[in-house]
Motif scaffolding. Structure first.
Motif, PDB file in Angstrom:
ATOM      1  N   GLY A 105       0.811  -1.213   0.000  1.00  0.00           N
ATOM      2  CA  GLY A 105       0.000   0.000   0.000  1.00  0.00           C
ATOM      3  C   GLY A 105       0.841   1.258   0.000  1.00  0.00           C
ATOM      4  O   GLY A 105       0.373   2.326  -0.415  1.00  0.00           O
ATOM      5  N   GLU A 106       2.073   1.162   0.484  1.00  0.00           N
ATOM      6  CA  GLU A 106       2.992   2.308   0.476  1.00  0.00           C
ATOM      7  C   GLU A 106       3.715   2.423  -0.856  1.00  0.00           C
ATOM      8  O   GLU A 106       4.529   3.326  -1.060  1.00  0.00           O
ATOM      9  N   GLY A 107       3.435   1.491  -1.826  1.00  0.00           N
ATOM     10  CA  GLY A 107       4.102   1.511  -3.132  1.00  0.00           C
ATOM     11  C   GLY A 107       5.482   0.899  -3.094  1.00  0.00           C
ATOM     12  O   GLY A 107       6.353   1.255  -3.901  1.00  0.00           O
ATOM     13  N   ILE A 108       5.691  -0.032  -2.186  1.00  0.00           N
ATOM     14  CA  ILE A 108       7.000  -0.681  -2.042  1.00  0.00           C
ATOM     15  C   ILE A 108       6.859  -2.131  -2.480  1.00  0.00           C
ATOM     16  O   ILE A 108       5.988  -2.859  -2.000  1.00  0.00           O
ATOM     17  N   HIS A 109       7.780  -2.574  -3.404  1.00  0.00           N
ATOM     18  CA  HIS A 109       7.753  -3.955  -3.880  1.00  0.00           C
ATOM     19  C   HIS A 109       9.064  -4.687  -3.587  1.00  0.00           C
ATOM     20  O   HIS A 109       9.125  -5.904  -3.722  1.00  0.00           O
ATOM     21  N   ALA A 110      10.104  -3.931  -3.238  1.00  0.00           N
ATOM     22  CA  ALA A 110      11.379  -4.549  -2.867  1.00  0.00           C
ATOM     23  C   ALA A 110      12.003  -3.681  -1.784  1.00  0.00           C
ATOM     24  O   ALA A 110      11.830  -2.453  -1.774  1.00  0.00           O
ATOM     25  N   LEU A 111      12.718  -4.346  -0.880  1.00  0.00           N
ATOM     26  CA  LEU A 111      13.348  -3.566   0.190  1.00  0.00           C
ATOM     27  C   LEU A 111      14.564  -4.307   0.723  1.00  0.00           C
ATOM     28  O   LEU A 111      14.750  -5.508   0.487  1.00  0.00           O
ATOM     29  N   ALA A 112      15.388  -3.547   1.452  1.00  0.00           N
ATOM     30  CA  ALA A 112      16.607  -4.118   2.033  1.00  0.00           C
ATOM     31  C   ALA A 112      16.765  -3.606   3.463  1.00  0.00           C
ATOM     32  O   ALA A 112      16.568  -2.419   3.724  1.00  0.00           O
ATOM     33  N   PHE A 113      17.099  -4.569   4.402  1.00  0.00           N
ATOM     34  CA  PHE A 113      17.426  -4.236   5.795  1.00  0.00           C
ATOM     35  C   PHE A 113      18.949  -4.251   5.918  1.00  0.00           C
ATOM     36  O   PHE A 113      19.581  -5.303   5.714  1.00  0.00           O
ATOM     37  N   VAL A 114      19.543  -3.114   6.222  1.00  0.00           N
ATOM     38  CA  VAL A 114      21.008  -3.047   6.326  1.00  0.00           C
ATOM     39  C   VAL A 114      21.359  -2.678   7.769  1.00  0.00           C
ATOM     40  O   VAL A 114      20.953  -1.612   8.255  1.00  0.00           O
ATOM     41  N   PRO A 115      22.087  -3.547   8.481  1.00  0.00           N
ATOM     42  CA  PRO A 115      22.366  -3.282   9.897  1.00  0.00           C
ATOM     43  C   PRO A 115      23.377  -2.167  10.094  1.00  0.00           C
ATOM     44  O   PRO A 115      24.340  -2.038   9.331  1.00  0.00           O
ATOM     45  N   LEU A 116      23.148  -1.358  11.143  1.00  0.00           N
ATOM     46  CA  LEU A 116      24.126  -0.367  11.599  1.00  0.00           C
ATOM     47  C   LEU A 116      24.872  -1.004  12.771  1.00  0.00           C
ATOM     48  O   LEU A 116      24.390  -1.030  13.899  1.00  0.00           O
ATOM     49  N   TRP A 117      26.037  -1.512  12.500  1.00  0.00           N
ATOM     50  CA  TRP A 117      26.758  -2.354  13.468  1.00  0.00           C
ATOM     51  C   TRP A 117      28.184  -1.838  13.615  1.00  0.00           C
ATOM     52  O   TRP A 117      28.871  -1.593  12.610  1.00  0.00           O
ATOM     53  N   ILE A 118      28.634  -1.619  14.852  1.00  0.00           N
ATOM     54  CA  ILE A 118      29.978  -1.110  15.063  1.00  0.00           C
ATOM     55  C   ILE A 118      30.509  -1.629  16.393  1.00  0.00           C
ATOM     56  O   ILE A 118      29.791  -1.685  17.391  1.00  0.00           O
ATOM     57  N   ARG A 119      31.759  -2.022  16.382  1.00  0.00           N
ATOM     58  CA  ARG A 119      32.459  -2.507  17.581  1.00  0.00           C
ATOM     59  C   ARG A 119      31.645  -3.562  18.338  1.00  0.00           C
ATOM     60  O   ARG A 119      31.521  -3.550  19.555  1.00  0.00           O
ATOM     61  N   GLY A 120      31.078  -4.500  17.557  1.00  0.00           N
ATOM     62  CA  GLY A 120      30.347  -5.603  18.162  1.00  0.00           C
ATOM     63  C   GLY A 120      28.996  -5.229  18.717  1.00  0.00           C
ATOM     64  O   GLY A 120      28.396  -6.004  19.460  1.00  0.00           O
ATOM     65  N   ARG A 121      28.458  -4.043  18.368  1.00  0.00           N
ATOM     66  CA  ARG A 121      27.192  -3.595  18.918  1.00  0.00           C
ATOM     67  C   ARG A 121      26.261  -3.186  17.795  1.00  0.00           C
ATOM     68  O   ARG A 121      26.645  -2.424  16.898  1.00  0.00           O
ATOM     69  N   LEU A 122      25.045  -3.701  17.805  1.00  0.00           N
ATOM     70  CA  LEU A 122      24.031  -3.371  16.805  1.00  0.00           C
ATOM     71  C   LEU A 122      23.273  -2.139  17.273  1.00  0.00           C
ATOM     72  O   LEU A 122      22.585  -2.172  18.282  1.00  0.00           O
ATOM     73  N   LEU A 123      23.422  -1.025  16.496  1.00  0.00           N
ATOM     74  CA  LEU A 123      22.758   0.224  16.857  1.00  0.00           C
ATOM     75  C   LEU A 123      21.357   0.315  16.282  1.00  0.00           C
ATOM     76  O   LEU A 123      20.458   0.892  16.901  1.00  0.00           O
ATOM     77  N   GLY A 124      21.169  -0.225  15.095  1.00  0.00           N
ATOM     78  CA  GLY A 124      19.877  -0.116  14.430  1.00  0.00           C
ATOM     79  C   GLY A 124      20.001  -0.590  12.987  1.00  0.00           C
ATOM     80  O   GLY A 124      20.734  -1.534  12.682  1.00  0.00           O
ATOM     81  N   LYS A 125      19.330   0.107  12.057  1.00  0.00           N
ATOM     82  CA  LYS A 125      19.355  -0.292  10.639  1.00  0.00           C
ATOM     83  C   LYS A 125      18.970   0.903   9.787  1.00  0.00           C
ATOM     84  O   LYS A 125      18.439   1.896  10.280  1.00  0.00           O
ATOM     85  N   PHE A 126      19.326   0.795   8.475  1.00  0.00           N
ATOM     86  CA  PHE A 126      18.651   1.679   7.538  1.00  0.00           C
ATOM     87  C   PHE A 126      17.966   0.819   6.510  1.00  0.00           C
ATOM     88  O   PHE A 126      18.362  -0.306   6.225  1.00  0.00           O
ATOM     89  N   MET A 127      16.874   1.381   5.951  1.00  0.00           N
ATOM     90  CA  MET A 127      16.025   0.651   5.024  1.00  0.00           C
ATOM     91  C   MET A 127      16.080   1.314   3.657  1.00  0.00           C
ATOM     92  O   MET A 127      16.078   2.538   3.530  1.00  0.00           O
ATOM     93  N   LEU A 128      16.111   0.451   2.610  1.00  0.00           N
ATOM     94  CA  LEU A 128      16.047   0.896   1.217  1.00  0.00           C
ATOM     95  C   LEU A 128      14.785   0.315   0.609  1.00  0.00           C
ATOM     96  O   LEU A 128      14.471  -0.865   0.825  1.00  0.00           O
ATOM     97  N   TYR A 129      14.037   1.146  -0.148  1.00  0.00           N
ATOM     98  CA  TYR A 129      12.777   0.700  -0.712  1.00  0.00           C
ATOM     99  C   TYR A 129      12.764   0.961  -2.222  1.00  0.00           C
ATOM    100  O   TYR A 129      13.222   2.019  -2.689  1.00  0.00           O
ATOM    101  N   TRP A 130      12.245  -0.006  -3.012  1.00  0.00           N
ATOM    102  CA  TRP A 130      12.074   0.156  -4.466  1.00  0.00           C
ATOM    103  C   TRP A 130      10.599  -0.039  -4.800  1.00  0.00           C
ATOM    104  O   TRP A 130       9.909  -0.891  -4.212  1.00  0.00           O
ATOM    105  N   PRO A 131      10.121   0.704  -5.812  1.00  0.00           N
ATOM    106  CA  PRO A 131       8.699   0.611  -6.150  1.00  0.00           C
ATOM    107  C   PRO A 131       8.345  -0.623  -6.960  1.00  0.00           C
ATOM    108  O   PRO A 131       7.170  -0.947  -7.107  1.00  0.00           O
ATOM    109  N   THR A 132       9.350  -1.320  -7.469  1.00  0.00           N
ATOM    110  CA  THR A 132       9.127  -2.533  -8.257  1.00  0.00           C
ATOM    111  C   THR A 132      10.042  -3.616  -7.730  1.00  0.00           C
ATOM    112  O   THR A 132      11.019  -3.327  -7.020  1.00  0.00           O
ATOM    113  N   PRO A 133       9.770  -4.892  -8.064  1.00  0.00           N
ATOM    114  CA  PRO A 133      10.719  -5.948  -7.674  1.00  0.00           C
ATOM    115  C   PRO A 133      12.117  -5.606  -8.159  1.00  0.00           C
ATOM    116  O   PRO A 133      12.293  -5.061  -9.260  1.00  0.00           O
TER     117      PRO A 133
END
Length: 664
Positions: A112-140
């Protein structure tokens, strides 16, 4: 799946360079977020992207985004493929949302948001996971290796920048807290009502506050000019203070002590001291910090209280009667030794309430519920309770008669603070009262019985004597013999009664009995022959071994016991049934058994057979007697170190016997 065989033209690296520069120059997190989103849009051509970080509760939250609706962010907020503590998290690539089952629950929202493909990329440093950034594409979208490498490089830069900014924020916060804490400590140090000092490893004062100077009676310059903590300590308290210092030197973190400070003018101040160690990086003692509170007033009050308690306890202990106190809830607080003796136990603080006994009864023996105990009535009715007699039952089941005197204790504002109770033990008086009643009753019974028992033989003797005196010349020889026989028989009966009374009185009066070695095998045949002459119409059979050991006995006592037991068997067994006397040596004693075939003794009478003046229902019907013979037998046997008993005889009748110990 990531198709690494699809190699496209290298991506433009200039946005990555700009991101690196922006991260290095960023003064806050928003600058890093903006640069990262710009880099992703320029380098990867995505129009939708977001950055999310874990919050303090470990939930993934949006921090920055581009071209995402509020409805979408609210729907997927908190979603993450990784847990906060996950190690080495890998990117998660979803080329086609419609084909990925892990996103089935969010699929409609994502599409419904117009997203057909996406990627979860971890924000990881010195053995600690801080969070993530997300990438979205409108088509596969089929992810290429360069795209993935670029995304991870961006993630590394963002993670580095976020980590640095968070660390800077934390450092600023910590510094602000430290400064505020230091200011607070400085203010406390200056204005504290407690004396505070710091000493070096040589125990010389380095820093002191005004209150400590006042407690020690010295100026700051005097104290920090070379004095150590022992210089201001009273000599009598030096050993305890030195023990505390040694404990710090041996590794203890702190120690506490109540001690006295000796001022130059000779006055003394009591202080409660808490001393904590200061250690260097190697753990060696580098000094100590002390906090002292003036407790002089408390110590003087304690001394006065102890002296007052000592006087009161001396008074209470010297009363010679049980006394104790309770608090308002009934828990026993103080008690004297007499109370412990009365209760038969030491009460447990915080457990025993109202009384140290197991139960309380009224004088009729009815158990009183706790709310009716006199000591509870006093605080409940706010009055002293007097004139009540109760029975206390101790833990071992024994009972004591007492008269309690509970009185409420009041606070200064008129509230009940507890109760004081004095217990007057009247058990001895009750026993004396009972013994006196028993003695008076026994006296009445004795006088009635003796008057009857004496009157009967005296009447017979007097009557026969008068008849002989008046009609001697008119009576024939058989009548004369019968009258004389009655006189002799009643005289013997009167003699036995008086003899038994004299013996019983002598034994129960504590008269000594001089025992000597005696051979019953020689004495008993003679005693049984005398008994046969007194009972000419009765066969007395005996079984007496010739080798009986000598016993510890007194001859006249043995004569009396044998005569009474044989006479008893003669009176209460039918003629011509024989009387059997059997003697045996066993367990260090010679046992003499006198057996008859009489009616036996009812079970309800057996326990009282050897009581003075006791005559069972059958005995009263079957024969005359004062009820003294068996009592005399028991007392004489016990006075010689032996015993007497009764047992029902097998086949009917009775077994009466006595035992005497072997001569040592």
């Amino acid at each position: 799946m990531l198709d690494v065989s699809d190699h496209r033209a290298p991506l433009d690296s200039s946005p990555l360079f700009e991101l690196t520069q922006a991260v290095a120059a960023a003064s806050d997190l928003d600058g890093i977020y903006l640069a990262a989103l710009d880099c992703l849009e320029s380098a990867l051509g995505v129009r939708k992207a977001s950055i999310l970080l874990f919050d303090d509760e470990g939930v993934m939250r949006f921090r920055a985004w581009r071209n995402l609706s509020a409805e979408y962010r609210a729907a997927v907020d908190g979603h993450s493929p990784w847990k906060p503590g996950e190690k080495d998290p890998a990117p998660v690539l979803v080329p086609d949302v419609t084909a990925d089952e892990s996103l089935a629950g969010l699929r409609d929202v994502i599409l419904g948001e117009g997203i057909h493909a996406l990627a979860f990329v971890p924000l990881w440093i010195r053995g600690r996971l801080l969070g993530k950034f997300m990438l979205y594409w409108p088509t596969p979208h089929a992810f290429t290796e360069p795209e993935l490498m670029l995304a991870q490089t961006v993630a590394a830069n963002v993670a580095f920048g976020v980590d640095q900014q968070l660390a800077a924020v934390e450092r600023d916060r910590a510094e602000q807290e430290r400064r505020a804490h230091q200011d607070h400590l400085d203010a406390m140090f200056r204005a504290s009502v407690a004396g505070i000092f710091e000493v070096g490893p040589d125990l010389r004062f380095r820093v002191v506050n005004d209150r400590f100077c006042a407690l020690a009676g010295r100026t700051r310059e005097e104290l920090t000019g070379g004095l150590d903590c022992y210089d201001v300590t009273h000599p009598d308290d030096l050993p305890a203070a030195q023990d505390g210092t040694r404990a710090l030197q041996d590794g203890a973190a702190h120690y506490t002590i109540d001690k006295r400070l000796l001022r130059p003018d000779g006055t003394v101040v009591w202080v409660a001291s808490s001393i904590s160690a200061i250690r260097d990086a190697t753990g060696e003692l580098a000094g100590a910090v002390g906090v002292l509170i003036d407790i002089t007033g408390r110590k003087l009050a304690e001394t006065a209280l102890l002296e007052s308690e000592r006087r009161h306890r001396t008074l209470v202990e010297g009363m010679g009667i049980a006394a104790y106190t309770t608090d308002a809830d009934g828990y026993i607080t103080l008690y004297n030794d007499e109370a412990v003796r009365l209760w038969g136990r030491e009460p447990e603080p915080g457990i025993d309430k109202w009384c140290g006994c197991a139960a309380v009864y009224d004088t009729s023996g009815e158990r009183l519920p706790e709310e009716q105990w006199p000591i509870l009535m006093a605080p409940r009715e706010q009055r002293s309770v007097r004139g009540v007699e109760v029975i206390l039952e101790r833990q071992d089941g024994t009972r004591r008669h007492v008269i309690p005197h509970p009185t409420p204790l009041w606070t200064a504002n008129g509230e009940i603070a507890g109760t004081v109770n004095v217990l007057v033990d009247i058990t001895g008086l009750k026993k004396l009262e009972s013994d006196l009643r028993t003695a008076l009753q026994a006296k009445d019974d004795f006088l009635g019985l003796v008057s009857h028992e004496l009157r009967t033989p005296l009447t017979a003797i007097t009557g026969n004597s008068r008849s002989l005196l008046a009609h001697l010349l008119k009576l024939d020889e058989p009548s004369i013999r019968k009258a004389l026989g009655d006189i002799v028989g009643e005289g013997d009966r009167l003699h036995r009664l008086v003899e038994n009374m004299l013996v019983l009185s002598r034994v129960e009066g504590g008269a000594d009995i001089d025992c000597e070695p005696m051979l019953l095998g020689r004495v008993l045949p003679r005693l049984l022959s005398q008994a046969e002459r007194r009972c000419p119409d009765r066969l007395i059979r005996s079984d007496i071994p010739a080798d009986l050991p000598a016993v510890h006995a007194e001859p006249s006592c043995v004569d009396h016991i044998v005569a009474n037991l044989v006479s008893n068997a003669h009176k209460y067994s039918p003629r011509p049934e024989p009387i059997d006397v059997i003697v045996r040596a066993e367990d260090g004693h010679v046992r003499v058994l006198v057996l008859d075939r009489g009616p036996g003794v009812p079970p309800e009478d057996a326990a009282n057979l050897f009581d003075p003046f006791f005559r069972g229902s059958r005995a009263r019907d079957d024969a005359q007697g004062a009820g003294l013979g068996l009592a005399v037998c028991k007392r004489l046997a016990e006075a010689q170190g032996g015993s007497a008993w009764y047992l029902p005889r097998a086949g009917g009748g009775s077994e009466f016997g006595f035992s005497l110990a072997f001569t040592r």
